[in-house]
Design a protein around this motif. Structure first.
Motif, PDB file in Angstrom:
ATOM      1  N   GLU A 115     -21.091  -8.914  73.907  1.00 26.21           N
ATOM      2  CA  GLU A 115     -21.207  -7.897  75.254  1.00 26.21           C
ATOM      3  C   GLU A 115     -20.129  -7.582  75.636  1.00 26.21           C
ATOM      4  N   GLU A 116     -18.848  -8.128  75.707  1.00 23.15           N
ATOM      5  CA  GLU A 116     -17.509  -8.018  76.155  1.00 23.15           C
ATOM      6  C   GLU A 116     -16.655  -6.862  75.653  1.00 23.15           C
ATOM      7  N   LEU A 117     -15.781  -6.290  76.265  1.00 22.96           N
ATOM      8  CA  LEU A 117     -15.057  -4.988  75.417  1.00 22.96           C
ATOM      9  C   LEU A 117     -13.841  -5.859  74.761  1.00 22.96           C
ATOM     10  N   ILE A 118     -13.865  -6.493  75.551  1.00 25.54           N
ATOM     11  CA  ILE A 118     -11.999  -7.572  74.484  1.00 25.54           C
ATOM     12  C   ILE A 118     -12.651  -8.121  73.680  1.00 25.54           C
ATOM     13  N   ALA A 119     -14.306  -9.265  73.071  1.00 26.33           N
ATOM     14  CA  ALA A 119     -14.363  -9.158  71.638  1.00 26.33           C
ATOM     15  C   ALA A 119     -14.389  -8.001  70.709  1.00 26.33           C
ATOM     16  N   GLN A 120     -15.379  -7.227  71.184  1.00 28.92           N
ATOM     17  CA  GLN A 120     -15.036  -5.958  70.304  1.00 28.92           C
ATOM     18  C   GLN A 120     -13.497  -5.103  69.669  1.00 28.92           C
ATOM     19  N   LEU A 121     -12.752  -5.125  70.276  1.00 26.55           N
ATOM     20  CA  LEU A 121     -11.525  -5.175  70.561  1.00 26.55           C
ATOM     21  C   LEU A 121     -10.825  -6.041  69.622  1.00 26.55           C
ATOM     22  N   VAL A 122     -11.194  -7.201  69.613  1.00 22.53           N
ATOM     23  CA  VAL A 122     -10.622  -8.445  68.366  1.00 22.53           C
ATOM     24  C   VAL A 122     -11.258  -7.810  67.742  1.00 22.53           C
ATOM     25  N   ARG A 123     -12.609  -7.860  67.104  1.00 23.17           N
ATOM     26  CA  ARG A 123     -13.374  -7.132  65.901  1.00 23.17           C
ATOM     27  C   ARG A 123     -12.607  -5.949  65.186  1.00 23.17           C
ATOM     28  N   ILE A 124     -12.070  -5.526  65.980  1.00 23.44           N
ATOM     29  CA  ILE A 124     -11.813  -3.876  65.084  1.00 23.44           C
ATOM     30  C   ILE A 124     -10.003  -4.298  64.705  1.00 23.44           C
ATOM     31  N   MET A 125      -9.588  -5.029  66.220  1.00 25.87           N
ATOM     32  CA  MET A 125      -8.405  -5.674  65.509  1.00 25.87           C
ATOM     33  C   MET A 125      -7.761  -6.428  63.731  1.00 25.87           C
ATOM     34  N   MET A 126      -8.627  -7.105  64.725  1.00 32.13           N
ATOM     35  CA  MET A 126      -8.900  -8.284  63.062  1.00 32.13           C
ATOM     36  C   MET A 126      -9.335  -7.741  61.751  1.00 32.13           C
ATOM     37  N   ALA A 127     -10.397  -6.849  61.845  1.00 39.22           N
ATOM     38  CA  ALA A 127     -10.626  -6.441  60.597  1.00 39.22           C
ATOM     39  C   ALA A 127      -9.839  -4.897  59.851  1.00 39.22           C
ATOM     40  N   LEU A 128      -9.367  -3.826  60.872  1.00 43.93           N
ATOM     41  CA  LEU A 128      -7.816  -3.225  60.784  1.00 43.93           C
ATOM     42  C   LEU A 128      -6.907  -3.855  59.713  1.00 43.93           C
ATOM     43  N   ALA A 129      -6.471  -5.280  60.525  1.00 45.12           N
ATOM     44  CA  ALA A 129      -5.029  -6.336  60.340  1.00 45.12           C
ATOM     45  C   ALA A 129      -5.492  -6.534  59.050  1.00 45.12           C
ATOM     46  N   ILE A 130      -6.990  -6.793  58.364  1.00 43.61           N
ATOM     47  CA  ILE A 130      -7.299  -6.733  56.941  1.00 43.61           C
ATOM     48  C   ILE A 130      -7.329  -6.048  56.077  1.00 43.61           C
ATOM     49  N   PHE A 131      -7.998  -4.906  56.203  1.00 41.22           N
ATOM     50  CA  PHE A 131      -7.714  -4.065  55.466  1.00 41.22           C
ATOM     51  C   PHE A 131      -6.376  -3.119  55.359  1.00 41.22           C
ATOM     52  N   PHE A 132      -5.768  -3.272  56.189  1.00 46.65           N
ATOM     53  CA  PHE A 132      -4.007  -3.000  55.514  1.00 46.65           C
ATOM     54  C   PHE A 132      -3.274  -3.844  55.135  1.00 46.65           C
ATOM     55  N   SER A 133      -3.849  -4.958  55.074  1.00 49.85           N
ATOM     56  CA  SER A 133      -3.121  -6.422  54.103  1.00 49.85           C
ATOM     57  C   SER A 133      -4.215  -6.488  52.908  1.00 49.85           C
ATOM     58  N   TYR A 134      -4.973  -5.583  52.441  1.00 54.71           N
ATOM     59  CA  TYR A 134      -5.339  -5.985  51.005  1.00 54.71           C
ATOM     60  C   TYR A 134      -4.567  -5.040  50.395  1.00 54.71           C
ATOM     61  N   SER A 135      -4.073  -3.975  50.741  1.00 53.12           N
ATOM     62  CA  SER A 135      -3.161  -3.601  49.865  1.00 53.12           C
ATOM     63  C   SER A 135      -1.863  -4.414  49.310  1.00 53.12           C
ATOM     64  N   LEU A 136      -1.710  -5.257  50.100  1.00 50.40           N
ATOM     65  CA  LEU A 136      -0.748  -6.726  49.590  1.00 50.40           C
ATOM     66  C   LEU A 136      -1.255  -7.424  48.985  1.00 50.40           C
ATOM     67  N   GLN A 137      -2.325  -8.058  48.866  1.00 47.09           N
ATOM     68  CA  GLN A 137      -3.316  -9.022  48.091  1.00 47.09           C
ATOM     69  C   GLN A 137      -3.309  -7.956  46.389  1.00 47.09           C
ATOM     70  N   PHE A 138      -3.664  -7.416  46.690  1.00 43.32           N
ATOM     71  CA  PHE A 138      -3.819  -6.557  45.826  1.00 43.32           C
ATOM     72  C   PHE A 138      -2.659  -6.218  44.616  1.00 43.32           C
ATOM     73  N   PHE A 139      -1.641  -6.120  45.450  1.00 41.43           N
ATOM     74  CA  PHE A 139       0.055  -6.165  44.777  1.00 41.43           C
ATOM     75  C   PHE A 139      -0.014  -7.663  43.550  1.00 41.43           C
ATOM     76  N   VAL A 140      -0.617  -8.380  44.017  1.00 42.07           N
ATOM     77  CA  VAL A 140      -0.352  -9.231  43.026  1.00 42.07           C
ATOM     78  C   VAL A 140      -0.463  -9.155  41.799  1.00 42.07           C
ATOM     79  N   PRO A 141      -2.015  -9.356  41.498  1.00 35.57           N
ATOM     80  CA  PRO A 141      -3.047  -8.885  40.114  1.00 35.57           C
ATOM     81  C   PRO A 141      -2.569  -7.425  39.442  1.00 35.57           C
ATOM     82  N   MET A 142      -1.855  -6.987  40.158  1.00 38.36           N
ATOM     83  CA  MET A 142      -1.836  -5.318  40.257  1.00 38.36           C
ATOM     84  C   MET A 142      -0.387  -5.507  38.377  1.00 38.36           C
ATOM     85  N   SER A 143       0.762  -6.401  39.349  1.00 35.20           N
ATOM     86  CA  SER A 143       2.024  -6.775  39.122  1.00 35.20           C
ATOM     87  C   SER A 143       1.409  -7.689  37.849  1.00 35.20           C
ATOM     88  N   VAL A 144       0.835  -8.142  37.485  1.00 33.15           N
ATOM     89  CA  VAL A 144       0.551  -9.503  36.184  1.00 33.15           C
ATOM     90  C   VAL A 144      -0.062  -8.693  35.113  1.00 33.15           C
TER      91      VAL A 144
END
Length: 507
Positions: free
Chosen positions: A367-396
């Motif tokens: 029910e709190e706006l800050i909590a919803q912003l935390v979910r959005i922030m962490m979701a965006l952070a992990i979304f942008f980090s996907y390609s960094l983790q993906f680099f490793v198997p792709m390089s192999v």
């Protein structure tokens, strides 16, 4: 398991004194090693590792190193026959070496991902106090294994007279210079390292998919309407494919910086909620059942995910001698990581009890706006980090693509098709297993335990066999205990995680 067979072969030769003379340097005086006329330069000479500063995320793992096709950098002192011992760090040529602070930041960033948000769920499967002391113990063991890997790398670099080695190179060269009965397994061991690196990183990518979808679902359901997690996975597929068509991580550096800022902000807000109105410790169970411990192990070992980046970080330091030691960069960074994991797990479980979910962000007040912003922030952070983790198997995998295809155009098409296929593959896995906590535990039990707890002690045994394993072979027994711990965690953690995936309501 092949690793078990390696250990059995080692014990089979423990009593043989002739093994003390088996270790031979792979490089050095050609006449001494291979007889007259043999060119020692044909054997295992490696490039000094690439500069990581041009792409801050490359330190995750130096996975693409193909040692069979590498040639050593020219160096007037390289392979010198002078009486002075070879010191690898003195022969490293770096255009932009990293400082101690740079290395510390990379170490922290490489170890702090979705795993830290799953630590309260791990404590639920262990109990408050078992989780507390178990996480501290797990951090100590994983840090010790990282030191093992660095020590073996230094020993093999001196033996080979090369500046640096990657994780897979260390494994291969240790077997090549180890007991005669194991030398034929050097390529197999290297392939296993690369295989588990690919499995681990693709598992991380699968977890990232589920994490982003689950958090977006919580936000949209609060303000608008509720849809199944698989709908959000499908909506994420096209943006994820487009993001991972970018081959050069240099262009993703601003995205990485944004992800890091969002992660810090999200964790800060998460601690703010966790530390408010904490209940008494008697409200949660101090320890869980034995049947639940494998799930704790899988999640906890998943969180300590930085084993693959240790050697690339140390190899690229301006002052690599500051990496080890009691107060070195590695110990300092891992103490911070372990304390942070323990704090999130302890207070998160104490705050929400058995109602804690696979990611602590899903427990924040909706029910709190800050909590919803935390979910959005962490979701965006992990979304942008996907390609960094993906680099490793792709390089192999890209190394094998370039070997099979011979024209630049076919290689380019093959790489893009592989990128799309792998992203779709992780999407399918995520859609099949939307249970975030079980997925994290499975990835940790299968791959992280192998890379972090099984291979480092095995490499140390093979590297220093037979006369450098301490008095009464205490190093050997210590390493065997760590390997047994890792193998048991692998077996029981995998079994329990799969059982929970197949039956999510299983207690």
């Amino acid at each position: 398991m092949l690793i078990v067979s390696f250990t059995i072969k080692l014990f089979g030769t423990l009593g043989s004194r002739k093994m003390k003379n088996e270790r031979e340097p792979l490089l050095g005086n050609a006449a001494d090693m291979h007889g007259p006329g043999t060119d020692a330069a044909e054997h295992a000479q490696l490039l000094a590792r690439p500069d990581l500063r041009s792409s801050p995320e490359n330190m995750i793992v130096d996975a693409s190193n193909d040692t069979d096709s590498l040639v050593a950098k020219e160096d007037p002192t390289y392979g010198s026959s002078s009486g002075e011992p070879y010191e690898p760090s003195m022969h490293r040529t770096l255009e932009h070496p990293t400082t101690n602070l740079d290395t510390m930041i990379h170490l922290l960033k490489g170890n702090i991902g979705t795993g830290i948000l799953a630590m309260p769920d791990a404590f639920k499967h262990a109990g408050l106090y078992v989780g507390l002391f178990g996480t501290l113990l797990m951090g100590a063991i994983c840090t010790h294994c990282m030191h093992m890997l660095v020590r073996c790398s230094h020993e093999l670099c001196r033996r080979l007279q090369v500046p640096s080695l990657s994780f897979a190179d260390v494994c291969q060269r240790s077997f090549e210079s180890g007991p005669i009965g194991l030398r034929r397994y050097s390529k197999l061991a290297t392939n296993l390292i690369n295989l588990f690196l690919v499995i681990t990183q693709l598992g991380f990518c699968c977890v990232y998919f589920v994490f982003v979808a689950a958090n977006l679902r919580e936000v949209v359901a609060h303000y608008f309407f509720d849809l199944h997690t698989r709908v959000y996975l499908l909506l994420l597929l096209i943006p994820m494919v487009l993001l991972n068509l970018v081959k050069n991580l240099k262009y993703l550096t601003p995205v990485s910086l944004i992800a890091a800022i969002l992660t810090v902000a999200g964790l800060t807000c998460t601690f703010y909620y966790m530390l408010q109105d904490l209940p008494n410790t008697h409200t949660v169970k101090p320890y869980a059942t034995w049947a639940q411990l494998p799930l704790y192990f899988g999640t906890a070992i998943y969180a300590f995910e930085g084993i693959g980046m240790v050697l690339p970080l140390e190899n690229n330091m301006k002052t690599p001698e500051d990496f080890g030691g009691w107060s070195g960069v590695l110990n300092t960074g891992m103490v911070i990581v372990t304390c942070l994991y323990t704090a999130v797990g302890f207070f998160g479980y104490l705050k929400y009890g058995d109602a804690v979910k696979g990611s602590i962000t899903l427990n924040l007040p909706g029910e709190e706006l800050i909590a919803q912003l935390v979910r959005i922030m962490m979701a965006l952070a992990i979304f942008f980090s996907y390609s960094l983790q993906f680099f490793v198997p792709m390089s192999v995998i890209n190394v094998h693509i370039r070997r099979k295809l011979h024209t630049e155009q076919s290689r380019l098409i093959g790489e893009y098709l592989t990128r799309v296929s792998l992203v779709v593959f992780t999407f399918i896995l995520a859609a099949m297993i939307p249970n975030l906590g079980a997925v994290i535990s499975l990835v940790g039990a299968v791959s992280s335990s192998t890379l972090a707890l099984i291979f480092p002690p095995l490499i140390e045994i093979v590297t220093f066999w037979p006369d450098k394993l301490g008095r009464h072979y205490w190093i050997l027994w210590k390493d065997v205990c760590i390997m047994v711990f890792g193998i048991l965690g692998f077996i029981f953690g995998t079994y329990t995680s799969v059982a929970q995936i197949l039956n999510p309501d299983l207690n």
